[in-house]
Design a protein around this motif. Structure first.
Motif, PDB file in Angstrom:
ATOM      1  N   ARG A 110       8.267 -43.418 -16.741  1.00  9.40           N
ATOM      2  CA  ARG A 110       9.074 -42.895 -15.638  1.00  9.40           C
ATOM      3  C   ARG A 110       8.181 -42.643 -14.416  1.00  9.40           C
ATOM      4  O   ARG A 110       6.964 -42.468 -14.544  1.00  9.40           O
ATOM      5  CB  ARG A 110       9.747 -41.589 -16.045  1.00  9.40           C
ATOM      6  N   PRO A 111       8.793 -42.587 -13.226  1.00  8.13           N
ATOM      7  CA  PRO A 111       7.997 -42.366 -12.017  1.00  8.13           C
ATOM      8  C   PRO A 111       7.141 -41.106 -12.064  1.00  8.13           C
ATOM      9  O   PRO A 111       5.980 -41.133 -11.633  1.00  8.13           O
ATOM     10  CB  PRO A 111       9.064 -42.288 -10.922  1.00  8.13           C
ATOM     11  N   HIS A 112       7.684 -39.992 -12.566  1.00  5.22           N
ATOM     12  CA  HIS A 112       6.879 -38.768 -12.559  1.00  5.22           C
ATOM     13  C   HIS A 112       5.723 -38.865 -13.541  1.00  5.22           C
ATOM     14  O   HIS A 112       4.663 -38.266 -13.323  1.00  5.22           O
ATOM     15  CB  HIS A 112       7.748 -37.526 -12.835  1.00  5.22           C
ATOM     16  N   ASP A 113       5.887 -39.644 -14.622  1.00  9.36           N
ATOM     17  CA  ASP A 113       4.776 -39.837 -15.553  1.00  9.36           C
ATOM     18  C   ASP A 113       3.712 -40.751 -14.949  1.00  9.36           C
ATOM     19  O   ASP A 113       2.515 -40.565 -15.186  1.00  9.36           O
ATOM     20  CB  ASP A 113       5.281 -40.419 -16.880  1.00  9.36           C
ATOM     21  N   LEU A 114       4.147 -41.732 -14.156  1.00 14.75           N
ATOM     22  CA  LEU A 114       3.183 -42.577 -13.462  1.00 14.75           C
ATOM     23  C   LEU A 114       2.390 -41.753 -12.452  1.00 14.75           C
ATOM     24  O   LEU A 114       1.160 -41.897 -12.351  1.00 14.75           O
ATOM     25  CB  LEU A 114       3.897 -43.726 -12.752  1.00 14.75           C
ATOM     26  N   ALA A 115       3.071 -40.898 -11.702  1.00 13.57           N
ATOM     27  CA  ALA A 115       2.372 -40.052 -10.731  1.00 13.57           C
ATOM     28  C   ALA A 115       1.363 -39.153 -11.426  1.00 13.57           C
ATOM     29  O   ALA A 115       0.233 -38.968 -10.944  1.00 13.57           O
ATOM     30  CB  ALA A 115       3.385 -39.221  -9.939  1.00 13.57           C
ATOM     31  N   ALA A 116       1.738 -38.603 -12.582  1.00  9.81           N
ATOM     32  CA  ALA A 116       0.810 -37.763 -13.336  1.00  9.81           C
ATOM     33  C   ALA A 116      -0.384 -38.577 -13.827  1.00  9.81           C
ATOM     34  O   ALA A 116      -1.528 -38.109 -13.797  1.00  9.81           O
ATOM     35  CB  ALA A 116       1.536 -37.109 -14.510  1.00  9.81           C
ATOM     36  N   LEU A 117      -0.117 -39.803 -14.283  1.00  6.06           N
ATOM     37  CA  LEU A 117      -1.197 -40.684 -14.743  1.00  6.06           C
ATOM     38  C   LEU A 117      -2.183 -40.948 -13.610  1.00  6.06           C
ATOM     39  O   LEU A 117      -3.399 -40.927 -13.806  1.00  6.06           O
ATOM     40  CB  LEU A 117      -0.604 -42.008 -15.229  1.00  6.06           C
ATOM     41  N   ALA A 118      -1.661 -41.205 -12.411  1.00 10.88           N
ATOM     42  CA  ALA A 118      -2.516 -41.490 -11.266  1.00 10.88           C
ATOM     43  C   ALA A 118      -3.134 -40.223 -10.671  1.00 10.88           C
ATOM     44  O   ALA A 118      -4.065 -40.317  -9.859  1.00 10.88           O
ATOM     45  CB  ALA A 118      -1.712 -42.223 -10.196  1.00 10.88           C
ATOM     46  N   GLY A 119      -2.603 -39.075 -11.049  1.00  7.61           N
ATOM     47  CA  GLY A 119      -3.128 -37.825 -10.509  1.00  7.61           C
ATOM     48  C   GLY A 119      -2.824 -37.635  -9.042  1.00  7.61           C
ATOM     49  O   GLY A 119      -3.630 -37.079  -8.291  1.00  7.61           O
ATOM     50  N   CYS A 120      -1.645 -38.118  -8.619  1.00 10.92           N
ATOM     51  CA  CYS A 120      -1.275 -37.970  -7.217  1.00 10.92           C
ATOM     52  C   CYS A 120       0.201 -37.603  -7.128  1.00 10.92           C
ATOM     53  O   CYS A 120       0.980 -37.924  -8.027  1.00 10.92           O
ATOM     54  CB  CYS A 120      -1.565 -39.243  -6.434  1.00 10.92           C
ATOM     55  N   PRO A 121       0.611 -36.933  -6.062  1.00 11.55           N
ATOM     56  CA  PRO A 121       2.024 -36.554  -5.929  1.00 11.55           C
ATOM     57  C   PRO A 121       2.900 -37.772  -5.660  1.00 11.55           C
ATOM     58  O   PRO A 121       2.437 -38.809  -5.160  1.00 11.55           O
ATOM     59  CB  PRO A 121       2.024 -35.597  -4.742  1.00 11.55           C
ATOM     60  N   LYS A 170      14.391 -57.870 -25.315  1.00  8.47           N
ATOM     61  CA  LYS A 170      15.025 -56.731 -24.651  1.00  8.47           C
ATOM     62  C   LYS A 170      15.337 -57.128 -23.222  1.00  8.47           C
ATOM     63  O   LYS A 170      14.632 -57.935 -22.620  1.00  8.47           O
ATOM     64  CB  LYS A 170      14.091 -55.509 -24.640  1.00  8.47           C
ATOM     65  N   ARG A 171      16.380 -56.526 -22.663  1.00  6.70           N
ATOM     66  CA  ARG A 171      16.638 -56.722 -21.245  1.00  6.70           C
ATOM     67  C   ARG A 171      17.188 -55.437 -20.653  1.00  6.70           C
ATOM     68  O   ARG A 171      17.968 -54.713 -21.286  1.00  6.70           O
ATOM     69  CB  ARG A 171      17.584 -57.898 -21.008  1.00  6.70           C
ATOM     70  N   PHE A 172      16.771 -55.157 -19.448  1.00  8.68           N
ATOM     71  CA  PHE A 172      17.178 -53.939 -18.755  1.00  8.68           C
ATOM     72  C   PHE A 172      16.857 -54.141 -17.277  1.00  8.68           C
ATOM     73  O   PHE A 172      16.104 -55.052 -16.892  1.00  8.68           O
ATOM     74  CB  PHE A 172      16.438 -52.707 -19.303  1.00  8.68           C
ATOM     75  N   THR A 173      17.413 -53.280 -16.440  1.00  8.00           N
ATOM     76  CA  THR A 173      17.176 -53.372 -15.004  1.00  8.00           C
ATOM     77  C   THR A 173      16.466 -52.114 -14.532  1.00  8.00           C
ATOM     78  O   THR A 173      16.979 -51.007 -14.693  1.00  8.00           O
ATOM     79  CB  THR A 173      18.503 -53.545 -14.237  1.00  8.00           C
ATOM     80  N   LEU A 174      15.292 -52.288 -13.985  1.00  7.91           N
ATOM     81  CA  LEU A 174      14.557 -51.171 -13.403  1.00  7.91           C
ATOM     82  C   LEU A 174      15.195 -50.794 -12.073  1.00  7.91           C
ATOM     83  O   LEU A 174      15.429 -51.656 -11.219  1.00  7.91           O
ATOM     84  CB  LEU A 174      13.089 -51.554 -13.190  1.00  7.91           C
ATOM     85  N   SER A 175      15.479 -49.520 -11.899  1.00 12.05           N
ATOM     86  CA  SER A 175      16.141 -49.073 -10.672  1.00 12.05           C
ATOM     87  C   SER A 175      15.420 -47.914  -9.989  1.00 12.05           C
ATOM     88  O   SER A 175      15.626 -47.689  -8.798  1.00 12.05           O
ATOM     89  CB  SER A 175      17.591 -48.664 -10.966  1.00 12.05           C
ATOM     90  N   GLU A 176      14.585 -47.175 -10.721  1.00  9.20           N
ATOM     91  CA  GLU A 176      13.898 -46.022 -10.143  1.00  9.20           C
ATOM     92  C   GLU A 176      12.591 -46.464  -9.502  1.00  9.20           C
ATOM     93  O   GLU A 176      11.732 -47.030 -10.191  1.00  9.20           O
ATOM     94  CB  GLU A 176      13.591 -44.977 -11.216  1.00  9.20           C
ATOM     95  N   PRO A 177      12.403 -46.237  -8.198  1.00  7.45           N
ATOM     96  CA  PRO A 177      11.126 -46.579  -7.576  1.00  7.45           C
ATOM     97  C   PRO A 177       9.957 -45.915  -8.297  1.00  7.45           C
ATOM     98  O   PRO A 177      10.026 -44.753  -8.681  1.00  7.45           O
ATOM     99  CB  PRO A 177      11.274 -46.047  -6.148  1.00  7.45           C
ATOM    100  N   TRP A 178       8.931 -46.719  -8.504  1.00  4.57           N
ATOM    101  CA  TRP A 178       7.689 -46.329  -9.165  1.00  4.57           C
ATOM    102  C   TRP A 178       7.849 -46.127 -10.667  1.00  4.57           C
ATOM    103  O   TRP A 178       7.097 -45.376 -11.294  1.00  4.57           O
ATOM    104  CB  TRP A 178       7.040 -45.131  -8.471  1.00  4.57           C
ATOM    105  N   SER A 179       8.830 -46.819 -11.242  1.00  5.86           N
ATOM    106  CA  SER A 179       8.834 -47.012 -12.692  1.00  5.86           C
ATOM    107  C   SER A 179       7.752 -48.032 -13.023  1.00  5.86           C
ATOM    108  O   SER A 179       7.505 -48.971 -12.256  1.00  5.86           O
ATOM    109  CB  SER A 179      10.181 -47.540 -13.169  1.00  5.86           C
ATOM    110  N   LEU A 180       7.119 -47.873 -14.169  1.00  5.86           N
ATOM    111  CA  LEU A 180       6.045 -48.773 -14.593  1.00  5.86           C
ATOM    112  C   LEU A 180       6.410 -49.461 -15.893  1.00  5.86           C
ATOM    113  O   LEU A 180       6.729 -48.793 -16.882  1.00  5.86           O
ATOM    114  CB  LEU A 180       4.737 -48.000 -14.794  1.00  5.86           C
TER     115      LEU A 180
END
Length: 251
Positions: free
Chosen positions: A27-38, A197-207
């Motif tokens: 998820r985007p907030h987990d990516l931000a935490a991984l990168a250590g940036c807001p 699997k198939r799905f559509t990414l819709s949330e910006p900064w999903s990884l």
């Protein structure tokens, strides 16, 4: 092939997901935490996608893809350095449409690379790749591709080469944004099995992080729902040993 909304991966299960399924979704907030940036620092990168250059190498004659490209090495300590601008190359084995070509794209803008969130993203994903390989330190040869697929001519193709592997160790696909489009479904297939699997990414900064040896991937075409429809992504590839097309003895 099953269809569903994206099923996101817990950050502490990324390595297990890559080993078991060949992919993980953050998820985007987990990516931000991984990168250590807001999250705001990631969003500050987005205007640079308005400054991409046309991809003049499309063999289907399309005008739907704009991009920039840059290369980096992440050393055994996790430190990241940019290397001199170089052509992107893939063998025909991995890209039947554009393989075998030295494609020299316009470089990622210096002001984009200089943003702390840029290097934090690349280093954070590199740390995930290292952990997935058992934690043993190694240099990663990273290629970064900024993509905009648009609907100027009615349809845009994120992967004109079709379902493919990239010939690297890991592929990271980060959705930066979608505007006035439908389509762009992500499809992942087992490289040596019947499942997908198939799905559509819709949330910006999903990884989406892929083990390139285990799975084949593609994204379906996009169509407009309004004016100026487009889909923006950042694709990062991580390869041990050397960049594709680069003899290891010449590093």
């Amino acid at each position: 092939m099953s269809t569903s909304a994206p099923i996101f991966t817990s950050p502490d299960h990324v390595s297990a997901a890559l080993r078991g399924d060949g992919y993980a979704l953050l998820r985007p907030h987990d990516l931000a935490a991984l990168a250590g940036c807001p999250a705001a620092a990631l969003a500050a990168l987005e205007p640079s996608w308005d400054q991409l250059a046309p991809d003049n190498y499309l063999k289907d004659g399309g005008r739907y893809r704009r991009r920039r490209h840059a290369c980096f090495v992440q050393d055994e300590t996790g430190a990241l350095r940019q290397v001199p601008h170089r052509a992107h190359w893939q063998p025909l084995e991995y890209n039947a449409l554009h393989g075998g070509m030295h494609r020299l794209f316009e470089p990622v803008l210096a002001e984009t690379v200089a943003r702390p969130a840029w290097s934090a993203l690349l280093a954070g994903v590199g740390a995930l790749c290292t952990a997935a390989r058992g934690g043993a330190a190694r240099p990663w040869y990273i290629e970064a591709h900024q993509f905009r697929i648009d609907t100027t001519d009615g349809i845009g193709r994120p992967t004109p080469e079709g379902a493919h592997r990239d010939g690297v160790d890991f592929v990271a696909v980060l959705l930066v944004g979608r505007h006035a489009i439908k389509g762009g479904e992500t499809r992942i297939f087992e490289a040596a099995g019947p499942n997908g699997k198939r799905f559509t990414l819709s949330e910006p900064w999903s990884l989406l992080l892929l083990d390139d040896a285990s799975v084949i991937h593609e994204s379906t075409p996009i169509q407009p729902l309004g004016a100026h429809g487009h889909r923006d992504t950042l694709v990062l590839t991580y390869r041990a040993g050397a960049f594709q097309g680069q003899d290891e003895s010449a590093r």
